[in-house]
Design a protein around this motif. Sequence first.
Motif, PDB file in Angstrom:
ATOM      1  N   GLU A  27     121.216 108.613  71.802  1.00 16.32           N
ATOM      2  CA  GLU A  27     121.146 109.553  73.088  1.00 16.32           C
ATOM      3  C   GLU A  27     120.996 110.705  72.310  1.00 16.32           C
ATOM      4  OE1 GLU A  27     121.930 111.832  77.268  1.00 16.32           O
ATOM      5  OE2 GLU A  27     122.678 108.958  76.566  1.00 16.32           O
ATOM      6  N   VAL A  28     120.026 112.016  72.323  1.00 17.41           N
ATOM      7  CA  VAL A  28     119.920 113.344  71.339  1.00 17.41           C
ATOM      8  C   VAL A  28     121.636 114.166  72.029  1.00 17.41           C
ATOM      9  CG1 VAL A  28     119.155 114.945  70.997  1.00 17.41           C
ATOM     10  CG2 VAL A  28     117.637 113.723  72.058  1.00 17.41           C
ATOM     11  N   ALA A  29     121.683 114.416  70.270  1.00 11.13           N
ATOM     12  CA  ALA A  29     122.869 114.847  70.705  1.00 11.13           C
ATOM     13  C   ALA A  29     122.497 116.682  70.406  1.00 11.13           C
ATOM     14  CB  ALA A  29     123.514 114.749  68.774  1.00 11.13           C
ATOM     15  N   THR A  30     122.784 116.945  71.864  1.00 12.65           N
ATOM     16  CA  THR A  30     122.895 118.315  72.148  1.00 12.65           C
ATOM     17  C   THR A  30     123.874 119.200  72.438  1.00 12.65           C
ATOM     18  OG1 THR A  30     122.368 117.982  74.844  1.00 12.65           O
ATOM     19  CG2 THR A  30     120.430 117.412  73.869  1.00 12.65           C
ATOM     20  N   SER A  31     123.523 120.726  72.754  1.00 12.23           N
ATOM     21  CA  SER A  31     124.978 121.227  72.604  1.00 12.23           C
ATOM     22  C   SER A  31     125.614 120.864  74.305  1.00 12.23           C
ATOM     23  CB  SER A  31     124.232 122.904  72.133  1.00 12.23           C
ATOM     24  OG  SER A  31     123.506 123.278  73.053  1.00 12.23           O
ATOM     25  N   GLN A  32     124.735 120.634  75.043  1.00 13.34           N
ATOM     26  CA  GLN A  32     125.190 120.601  76.301  1.00 13.34           C
ATOM     27  C   GLN A  32     126.133 119.006  76.076  1.00 13.34           C
ATOM     28  OE1 GLN A  32     124.899 122.572  79.379  1.00 13.34           O
ATOM     29  NE2 GLN A  32     125.730 120.422  79.438  1.00 13.34           N
ATOM     30  N   ARG A  33     125.408 118.360  75.452  1.00 16.28           N
ATOM     31  CA  ARG A  33     126.561 116.846  75.117  1.00 16.28           C
ATOM     32  C   ARG A  33     127.886 116.914  75.400  1.00 16.28           C
ATOM     33  NH1 ARG A  33     124.231 111.877  72.903  1.00 16.28           N
ATOM     34  NH2 ARG A  33     125.793 110.822  74.031  1.00 16.28           N
ATOM     35  N   ILE A  34     127.180 117.768  73.648  1.00 14.51           N
ATOM     36  CA  ILE A  34     129.106 118.038  73.287  1.00 14.51           C
ATOM     37  C   ILE A  34     130.036 119.035  74.054  1.00 14.51           C
ATOM     38  CG2 ILE A  34     129.841 119.642  70.909  1.00 14.51           C
ATOM     39  CD1 ILE A  34     127.482 118.565  69.864  1.00 14.51           C
ATOM     40  N   ALA A  35     129.596 120.219  74.390  1.00  9.57           N
ATOM     41  CA  ALA A  35     130.147 121.053  75.912  1.00  9.57           C
ATOM     42  C   ALA A  35     131.007 120.538  76.426  1.00  9.57           C
ATOM     43  CB  ALA A  35     128.826 121.885  76.089  1.00  9.57           C
ATOM     44  N   THR A  36     130.012 118.870  76.969  1.00 12.08           N
ATOM     45  CA  THR A  36     130.967 118.440  78.240  1.00 12.08           C
ATOM     46  C   THR A  36     131.686 118.039  77.200  1.00 12.08           C
ATOM     47  OG1 THR A  36     129.004 118.083  78.741  1.00 12.08           O
ATOM     48  CG2 THR A  36     130.712 116.494  79.141  1.00 12.08           C
ATOM     49  N   SER A  37     131.829 117.342  76.013  1.00 10.42           N
ATOM     50  CA  SER A  37     133.465 117.341  75.527  1.00 10.42           C
ATOM     51  C   SER A  37     134.941 118.030  75.354  1.00 10.42           C
ATOM     52  CB  SER A  37     132.688 116.425  74.073  1.00 10.42           C
ATOM     53  OG  SER A  37     134.301 115.843  73.929  1.00 10.42           O
ATOM     54  N   VAL A  38     134.159 119.218  75.231  1.00  8.51           N
ATOM     55  CA  VAL A  38     134.721 120.416  74.655  1.00  8.51           C
ATOM     56  C   VAL A  38     135.115 121.018  75.505  1.00  8.51           C
ATOM     57  CG1 VAL A  38     135.293 122.527  72.710  1.00  8.51           C
ATOM     58  CG2 VAL A  38     133.628 120.302  72.627  1.00  8.51           C
ATOM     59  N   ASN A  39     134.489 120.469  76.899  1.00  6.27           N
ATOM     60  CA  ASN A  39     134.548 121.668  78.300  1.00  6.27           C
ATOM     61  C   ASN A  39     134.678 122.894  77.918  1.00  6.27           C
ATOM     62  OD1 ASN A  39     135.425 121.320  81.306  1.00  6.27           O
ATOM     63  ND2 ASN A  39     137.117 121.705  81.257  1.00  6.27           N
ATOM     64  N   THR A  40     133.874 123.229  77.624  1.00  9.04           N
ATOM     65  CA  THR A  40     132.944 124.805  77.050  1.00  9.04           C
ATOM     66  C   THR A  40     131.771 124.732  77.662  1.00  9.04           C
ATOM     67  OG1 THR A  40     133.359 126.602  76.354  1.00  9.04           O
ATOM     68  CG2 THR A  40     132.956 124.398  74.676  1.00  9.04           C
ATOM     69  N   ASN A  41     131.243 126.274  77.477  1.00  8.74           N
ATOM     70  CA  ASN A  41     129.894 126.212  77.544  1.00  8.74           C
ATOM     71  C   ASN A  41     128.988 126.397  76.064  1.00  8.74           C
ATOM     72  OD1 ASN A  41     127.595 128.087  77.922  1.00  8.74           O
ATOM     73  ND2 ASN A  41     128.182 129.527  79.388  1.00  8.74           N
ATOM     74  N   PRO A  42     128.163 125.951  75.999  1.00  7.22           N
ATOM     75  CA  PRO A  42     127.011 125.171  75.769  1.00  7.22           C
ATOM     76  C   PRO A  42     126.950 126.490  74.271  1.00  7.22           C
ATOM     77  CG  PRO A  42     126.147 124.196  77.143  1.00  7.22           C
ATOM     78  CD  PRO A  42     127.387 124.850  77.702  1.00  7.22           C
ATOM     79  N   VAL A  43     126.586 127.579  74.917  1.00  6.74           N
ATOM     80  CA  VAL A  43     126.755 128.843  73.886  1.00  6.74           C
ATOM     81  C   VAL A  43     127.636 128.562  72.863  1.00  6.74           C
ATOM     82  CG1 VAL A  43     126.397 130.944  73.648  1.00  6.74           C
ATOM     83  CG2 VAL A  43     125.480 130.303  75.442  1.00  6.74           C
ATOM     84  N   VAL A  44     128.990 128.966  73.443  1.00  6.44           N
ATOM     85  CA  VAL A  44     129.859 128.198  72.608  1.00  6.44           C
ATOM     86  C   VAL A  44     130.184 127.983  71.294  1.00  6.44           C
ATOM     87  CG1 VAL A  44     132.407 127.936  72.060  1.00  6.44           C
ATOM     88  CG2 VAL A  44     131.524 129.850  74.284  1.00  6.44           C
ATOM     89  N   ILE A  45     129.450 125.756  71.922  1.00  3.82           N
ATOM     90  CA  ILE A  45     128.998 124.881  70.822  1.00  3.82           C
ATOM     91  C   ILE A  45     127.965 125.368  69.839  1.00  3.82           C
ATOM     92  CG2 ILE A  45     128.353 122.468  70.484  1.00  3.82           C
ATOM     93  CD1 ILE A  45     130.952 123.167  71.709  1.00  3.82           C
ATOM     94  N   ARG A  46     126.588 125.651  70.092  1.00  8.48           N
ATOM     95  CA  ARG A  46     126.297 126.110  69.202  1.00  8.48           C
ATOM     96  C   ARG A  46     125.899 127.310  68.433  1.00  8.48           C
ATOM     97  NH1 ARG A  46     122.715 125.660  74.484  1.00  8.48           N
ATOM     98  NH2 ARG A  46     122.929 127.687  74.757  1.00  8.48           N
ATOM     99  N   ARG A  47     127.004 128.398  68.647  1.00  4.42           N
ATOM    100  CA  ARG A  47     127.615 128.694  67.950  1.00  4.42           C
ATOM    101  C   ARG A  47     127.813 128.989  66.770  1.00  4.42           C
ATOM    102  NH1 ARG A  47     129.569 133.345  71.840  1.00  4.42           N
ATOM    103  NH2 ARG A  47     128.083 134.048  72.192  1.00  4.42           N
ATOM    104  N   CYS A  48     128.667 127.769  66.753  1.00  5.77           N
ATOM    105  CA  CYS A  48     129.869 127.163  65.596  1.00  5.77           C
ATOM    106  C   CYS A  48     128.887 126.117  65.320  1.00  5.77           C
ATOM    107  CB  CYS A  48     130.929 125.917  66.828  1.00  5.77           C
ATOM    108  SG  CYS A  48     131.681 125.744  65.520  1.00  5.77           S
TER     109      CYS A  48
END
Length: 151
Positions: A27-48
Motif C-alpha cells: 500500500e502506498v506509504a503516504t504522509s497520512q498513513r505515517i501520521a496515523t502511527s505518529v498521531n500527528t498531522n500529515p503536514v508535520v510528517i510532510r515537513r520532516c
Amino acid sequence: MSANSRMSLAVHILTWLAYDRRGTDKEVATSQRIATSVNTNPVVIRRCLGQLKEGGLVEVTHGRNGGWNLARPAEDITLLDVYRVLPEEPVFGLHASDPNAECYVGFGIQYTLSEVYQEATEALCRSLSATTVADVLRDTLAFYDASAPVT
C-alpha cells in the motif's frame, strides 16, 4: 518543535517506513498513513519527510503506485545520519544574554560550558553512529511482542 522532538519524529518515520516496506502489502506509504502511527498531522510528517529527502535518507515516487521509501536499507541508516540531516541546533544552549563579564563566574562560564557541551555532543554522535534504523525497528517490535497480552 524542539530539536529532540524533531529527532524522535524523524526516527519514527524512518522506522515506520522500514517496517512498512518489509511485508508483501505494498500500500502506498503516504504522509497520512505515517501520521496515523505518529498521531500527528500529515503536514508535520510532510515537513520532516522533506528534510529527510533533502538529506538523502528517503525518496518519493509520484503517481498512482508512488509513496515514500527509504533511500537505502534500514541497516545502512544510522541515527547519526538522521541527526545530521535535521536543522543544526546545539544539544545544549548557552545563556540567552551574555553573563556579567565583571563577575568571576560570569566571565568564563560560557567558554567552559562550550567545551563541556562540545565533548557531550561528540559522545552523543558516537552513540548515535552505533545504532541503525534497523536496530530501532528490531527493538521496537521486540518491545511490542513482549508487551502483547498472552491469549
